[in-house]
Write an enzyme that holds these catalytic residues in place. Structure first.
Site, short mmCIF file in Angstrom:
data_model
loop_
_atom_site.label_atom_id
_atom_site.label_comp_id
_atom_site.label_asym_id
_atom_site.label_seq_id
_atom_site.Cartn_x
_atom_site.Cartn_y
_atom_site.Cartn_z
N HIS A 3 11.40 1.75 39.37
CA HIS A 3 10.37 2.49 38.64
C HIS A 3 9.95 3.73 39.40
O HIS A 3 10.17 3.84 40.60
CB HIS A 3 9.13 1.60 38.46
N HIS B 56 9.12 9.71 42.90
CA HIS B 56 10.31 9.10 43.49
C HIS B 56 10.57 7.72 42.92
O HIS B 56 9.67 7.08 42.34
CB HIS B 56 10.14 8.98 45.01
#
Lengths: 171, 171
Positions: free
Chosen positions: A34, A115
């Protein structure tokens, strides 16, 4: 209860991240790959209903955005965490700002570095062993993200989805 | 890609189920505790959009329902699976029927036994060792379920949420 808001990328990108996470990320089993857009926050059962409404108000104002990953980076020496770096497009930064200001304000003491984590809690030795190779293999992928998910954390540390928010739509 | 539709119960009930799953369920890390309302089905990226629309059409017709668990049961001797038995209320059975008929028709070759798995893939010896104790400890919990989640499966077997559907609402 602890909550957070993330984007789950496509199966393709998740599978790619998991190939690394399986070996290098002790959180591998707690949540699928995720990108966090709103970090962990506390809310009780009543508060979360208000938060969810507010998140819906925010997400409907933003359009689906392009998620572009083009390199592997590291947070070392702060933490020995490796990640797929997500290009901080204006759309993504605006969305992040929307989810962390106004009624959703957090005391963020760090800069948002979008990220997807692929390795963490490595020893310095492990980190130094693999960082070169992972950077060299790299990553190059682009896709459209059209939804975010509000999650809550169970006692064992795993995360369950509470709700989905479609970007640019009322629901 | 493989999809399925589940209800995630409250944190309280999930934590309770996980206390057993951690020891007795090899799927523990692949998905948080859940009740399946539409079993695994295949769909490609285009098809799933149609399916999601249809699921939205169905779920908006059904109201939030009471999820009541009052005992631990076993699927043995069919499989050595232990579960929190969910009372098959008329509301739940109707919702299940709605999600498995019409455009969402599946060739169901089994009866719907609503449940939350707490142990599976046990050897017969393990099963027989713990079934008595788990039944005796039992479970007694009731809550309202107001949403379902459409999930897809990654290559490693873990499940990611694709979308949330609120019962009785258009979104």
């Amino acid at each position: 209860m602890k909550y957070g808001i993330v984007a789950f990328p496509s199966k393709k990108l998740q599978d790619l991240a998991n190939a690394y996470r399986k070996r290098y990320d002790p959180h591998y089993a707690l949540i699928t790959p995720h990108m966090t857009v709103k970090g962990v926050f506390e809310a009780n059962d009543q508060e979360i209903e208000e938060v969810a409404k507010e998140v819906r108000n925010v997400t409907k104002k933003y359009k689906p955005f392009e998620l572009n990953v083009s390199k592997v980076s590291t947070f070392a020496p702060i933490t020995n965490t490796l990640y797929f770096k997500v290009d901080p497009s204006n759309e993504l930064l605006a969305l992040h700002e929307g989810l962390n200001s106004g009624n959703l304000k957090d005391d963020l003491d760090y800069t948002f570095v979008p990220h997807i984590t692929i390795a963490q809690k490595l020893s310095s030795g492990e980190h130094d062993d693999i960082v070169g190779q992972l950077k060299m293999v790299g990553v190059n992928h682009s896709e459209i993200v059209d939804r975010l998910h509000l999650l809550y954390q169970l006692e064992d540390g795993s995360w369950t989805v509470y709700e989905t928010f479609h970007l640019g739509e009322v629901n």
